[in-house]
Write an enzyme that holds these catalytic residues in place. Sequence first.
Site, PDB file in Angstrom:
ATOM      1  N   ASP A 169       0.804  -1.227   0.000  1.00  0.00           N
ATOM      2  CA  ASP A 169       0.000   0.000   0.000  1.00  0.00           C
ATOM      3  C   ASP A 169       0.841   1.284   0.000  1.00  0.00           C
ATOM      4  O   ASP A 169       0.292   2.378   0.026  1.00  0.00           O
ATOM      5  CB  ASP A 169      -0.987   0.004   1.187  1.00  0.00           C
ATOM      6  CG  ASP A 169      -0.273   0.141   2.526  1.00  0.00           C
ATOM      7  OD1 ASP A 169       0.956   0.334   2.559  1.00  0.00           O
ATOM      8  OD2 ASP A 169      -0.961   0.070   3.560  1.00  0.00           O
ATOM      9  N   TYR A 274      10.683   4.172   1.009  1.00  0.00           N
ATOM     10  CA  TYR A 274      11.556   3.139   1.590  1.00  0.00           C
ATOM     11  C   TYR A 274      12.996   3.232   1.095  1.00  0.00           C
ATOM     12  O   TYR A 274      13.895   2.654   1.710  1.00  0.00           O
ATOM     13  CB  TYR A 274      10.979   1.737   1.339  1.00  0.00           C
ATOM     14  CG  TYR A 274       9.868   1.420   2.317  1.00  0.00           C
ATOM     15  CD1 TYR A 274      10.153   0.939   3.580  1.00  0.00           C
ATOM     16  CD2 TYR A 274       8.533   1.650   1.996  1.00  0.00           C
ATOM     17  CE1 TYR A 274       9.152   0.680   4.502  1.00  0.00           C
ATOM     18  CE2 TYR A 274       7.520   1.383   2.907  1.00  0.00           C
ATOM     19  CZ  TYR A 274       7.842   0.902   4.163  1.00  0.00           C
ATOM     20  OH  TYR A 274       6.850   0.649   5.081  1.00  0.00           O
TER      21      TYR A 274
HETATM   22  P1  NAD Z   1      -0.761  -7.418  13.664  1.00  0.00           P
HETATM   23  O1  NAD Z   1       0.280  -8.054  14.504  1.00  0.00           O
HETATM   24  O2  NAD Z   1      -1.732  -6.486  14.287  1.00  0.00           O
HETATM   25  O3  NAD Z   1      -1.611  -8.574  12.964  1.00  0.00           O
HETATM   26  C1  NAD Z   1      -1.079  -9.708  12.405  1.00  0.00           C
HETATM   27  C2  NAD Z   1      -1.868 -10.935  12.827  1.00  0.00           C
HETATM   28  O4  NAD Z   1      -1.269 -12.068  12.175  1.00  0.00           O
HETATM   29  C3  NAD Z   1      -1.823 -11.232  14.338  1.00  0.00           C
HETATM   30  O5  NAD Z   1      -3.138 -11.304  14.857  1.00  0.00           O
HETATM   31  C4  NAD Z   1      -1.108 -12.584  14.412  1.00  0.00           C
HETATM   32  O6  NAD Z   1      -1.590 -13.431  15.444  1.00  0.00           O
HETATM   33  C5  NAD Z   1      -1.409 -13.166  13.044  1.00  0.00           C
HETATM   34  N1  NAD Z   1      -0.530 -14.257  12.628  1.00  0.00           N
HETATM   35  C6  NAD Z   1       0.794 -14.391  12.834  1.00  0.00           C
HETATM   36  N2  NAD Z   1       1.240 -15.528  12.276  1.00  0.00           N
HETATM   37  C7  NAD Z   1       0.169 -16.121  11.688  1.00  0.00           C
HETATM   38  C8  NAD Z   1      -0.003 -17.318  10.942  1.00  0.00           C
HETATM   39  N3  NAD Z   1       1.029 -18.125  10.675  1.00  0.00           N
HETATM   40  N4  NAD Z   1      -1.242 -17.626  10.493  1.00  0.00           N
HETATM   41  C9  NAD Z   1      -2.295 -16.821  10.753  1.00  0.00           C
HETATM   42  N5  NAD Z   1      -2.183 -15.664  11.442  1.00  0.00           N
HETATM   43  C10 NAD Z   1      -0.954 -15.326  11.906  1.00  0.00           C
HETATM   44  O7  NAD Z   1       0.009  -6.707  12.476  1.00  0.00           O
HETATM   45  P2  NAD Z   1      -0.392  -5.481  11.539  1.00  0.00           P
HETATM   46  O8  NAD Z   1       0.455  -4.319  11.856  1.00  0.00           O
HETATM   47  O9  NAD Z   1      -1.856  -5.284  11.548  1.00  0.00           O
HETATM   48  O10 NAD Z   1       0.069  -6.000  10.123  1.00  0.00           O
HETATM   49  C11 NAD Z   1      -0.409  -7.188   9.529  1.00  0.00           C
HETATM   50  C12 NAD Z   1       0.450  -7.556   8.347  1.00  0.00           C
HETATM   51  O11 NAD Z   1       0.197  -6.700   7.266  1.00  0.00           O
HETATM   52  C13 NAD Z   1       1.962  -7.468   8.589  1.00  0.00           C
HETATM   53  O12 NAD Z   1       2.620  -8.505   7.887  1.00  0.00           O
HETATM   54  C14 NAD Z   1       2.330  -6.149   7.988  1.00  0.00           C
HETATM   55  O13 NAD Z   1       3.686  -6.081   7.666  1.00  0.00           O
HETATM   56  C15 NAD Z   1       1.438  -6.199   6.780  1.00  0.00           C
HETATM   57  N6  NAD Z   1       1.210  -4.936   6.094  1.00  0.00           N
HETATM   58  C16 NAD Z   1       1.595  -4.900   4.815  1.00  0.00           C
HETATM   59  C17 NAD Z   1       1.381  -3.795   4.066  1.00  0.00           C
HETATM   60  C18 NAD Z   1       1.885  -3.789   2.659  1.00  0.00           C
HETATM   61  O14 NAD Z   1       2.064  -2.736   2.095  1.00  0.00           O
HETATM   62  N7  NAD Z   1       2.157  -4.938   2.056  1.00  0.00           N
HETATM   63  C19 NAD Z   1       0.748  -2.674   4.632  1.00  0.00           C
HETATM   64  C20 NAD Z   1       0.357  -2.728   5.964  1.00  0.00           C
HETATM   65  C21 NAD Z   1       0.572  -3.887   6.688  1.00  0.00           C
HETATM   66  C1  G6P Z   2       3.497   0.932   4.682  1.00  0.00           C
HETATM   67  C2  G6P Z   2       4.107  -0.224   3.951  1.00  0.00           C
HETATM   68  C3  G6P Z   2       3.799  -1.514   4.643  1.00  0.00           C
HETATM   69  C4  G6P Z   2       4.212  -1.459   6.084  1.00  0.00           C
HETATM   70  C5  G6P Z   2       3.568  -0.272   6.763  1.00  0.00           C
HETATM   71  C6  G6P Z   2       4.115  -0.080   8.154  1.00  0.00           C
HETATM   72  O1  G6P Z   2       2.113   0.904   4.571  1.00  0.00           O
HETATM   73  O2  G6P Z   2       3.679  -0.313   2.624  1.00  0.00           O
HETATM   74  O3  G6P Z   2       4.433  -2.551   3.961  1.00  0.00           O
HETATM   75  O4  G6P Z   2       3.799  -2.629   6.750  1.00  0.00           O
HETATM   76  O5  G6P Z   2       3.848   0.922   6.043  1.00  0.00           O
HETATM   77  O6  G6P Z   2       3.342   0.871   8.823  1.00  0.00           O
HETATM   78  P1  G6P Z   2       3.395   1.007  10.400  1.00  0.00           P
HETATM   79  O7  G6P Z   2       2.375   2.031  10.684  1.00  0.00           O
HETATM   80  O8  G6P Z   2       3.027  -0.369  10.935  1.00  0.00           O
HETATM   81  O9  G6P Z   2       4.789   1.400  10.729  1.00  0.00           O
HETATM   82 MN    MN Z   3       4.373  -2.268   1.768  1.00  0.00          MN
END
Ligand code: NAD
Ligand code: G6P
Ligand code: MN
Length: 451
Positions: A169, A274
């Site tokens: 995102d 990044y």
């Molecule tokens: P969070 O810790 O609040 O939530 C993650 C959840 O995943 C937790 O409830 C945890 O118990 C669960 N989990 C861990 N291992 C698991 C497994 N093997 N199977 C099922 N569930 C499992 O984290 P968050 O800050 O809300 O972020 C969630 C994910 O989204 C992270 O990987 C974060 O890096 C990712 N993210 C990615 C983007 C992107 O741009 N790609 C943007 C925002 C967040």
């Molecule tokens: C951006 C990136 C994600 C990352 C997030 C972290 O959205 O694209 O890949 O997980 O920032 O944000 P945070 O608020 O958790 O630092």
């Molecule tokens: Mn990302």
Amino acid sequence: MIITIVGGGSTFTPGIVKSIALRKDELGVEEIRLFDLDKERQDKVAVVVKWILDEDLKCGIKLTVSYDPAEAYKDADFVFAQMRVGKYAMREQDEKIPLKHGCVGQETCGCGGLAYGMRTIFPMIQVIDDAEKYAKPNYWILNYSNPASIVSEACRVLRPNARIINICDMPIAIIDVVAAAMEIKDKENIVYDYYGLNHFGWFTGIEYKGEDIMPKLRDYIMEHEILLPEAYLKDKAALAGKKTNRHAKGSWYYVWKGVYEIMQNFPDTLPNTYLNYYLQQKEFVEHSDPNHTRANEVMESREKNLFDGIDKYLETGVVDDTVFYAGSHGDWIADLAVALKNDTKARFLVITENRGCIPNLPYDAMVEVPAYIGKNGPEVLTQKPIPLFQQALIMQQLNCEKLLVEACIEGSYQKALEAFTLNKTVPSMNVAKAVLDDLIEANKEYWPELK
Ligand code: NAD
Ligand code: G6P
Ligand code: MN
């Protein structure tokens, strides 16, 4: 029509559910399932999800909460993955251990990103295997789980036929900020060109209603010495507040400042934020607090606000919907599902195998590029060769990530050390080894054994 959210206990789940529910008709969605390994966390988040579906939007979508993959994935059409393997406790280690050695401490970049990758590869393969086993044959997994670059490379190598699209995102968050800075209200009329790896790319062109707005944007950034719009900066409190773009809070400030600093030297393109960690690694370490990193900020804000808000709702029956994050993050993944389901050929940025799209990068590199999305997945636009500077940076990062994936699959300490040594945030092989050894110790529960 069923959508299963893996990582149902995520802080982003309520926002994603809201975006799905608002697209109920386009998606034809009848049921949303939450799946997580952490029962307590998911049960809490499910409370607010139920409120969104039944009270806020009254949309008639059924909610199922499960801890059993057979039940959670059964006949699913879409799997939205957003796991954080090791949760915030391990994110904190990813950030603090490299900093202790004077290296960038970041969730997805540098050594921290490599550590997070090593934890996430096999759980992500498990998601694919569960989808193959239980979901509909033409399922799509849309994956946000980080580090998306390493995860996507591992999926390509280990499950080349999986129906998975990895997404991020950040570029759309940057476009949101660009729109605010340029006072553009209808951001859907912005079209951009982009290339790179995930969290390692450049915007080469940005058009609004056919007009090239790069020159105007460059002037804005040079004049303001930051890419955060005035509205965020005037009200300093907004940086810590609830209503602003979440990417503008806390230490994110440096990220937007860094865009200006990078563009002072390399003005032709708009960098992904990044790139700061790779081009200003020394400066990042200098302004970091090794005892209080982004993981701490998130635990004290996004996570705390959500869980406090849920507790308050359980006590009083009142929901303050600012306690959960809703916006572009959820809209992006839900819109992508709409494009796949309805074969719309809408344009998205996705992480996909290069296959000649960028002629001077390897055929099998997992690149982040614009594509038109239809029912069979991304149709990528071919691009011109990229300049030597960016190509060299990308090759260093790409080979670092490929070595990390090989290290994980083969259980190879040697390849892990090569990956850490190759990363641009690491100043010497001795530092690489010291950080790697500390991360092995901290990740005992999660990493494959490295011999
Ligand atoms: P969070 O810790 O609040 O939530 C993650 C959840 O995943 C937790 O409830 C945890 O118990 C669960 N989990 C861990 N291992 C698991 C497994 N093997 N199977 C099922 N569930 C499992 O984290 P968050 O800050 O809300 O972020 C969630 C994910 O989204 C992270 O990987 C974060 O890096 C990712 N993210 C990615 C983007 C992107 O741009 N790609 C943007 C925002 C967040
Ligand atoms: C951006 C990136 C994600 C990352 C997030 C972290 O959205 O694209 O890949 O997980 O920032 O944000 P945070 O608020 O958790 O630092
Ligand atoms: Mn990302």
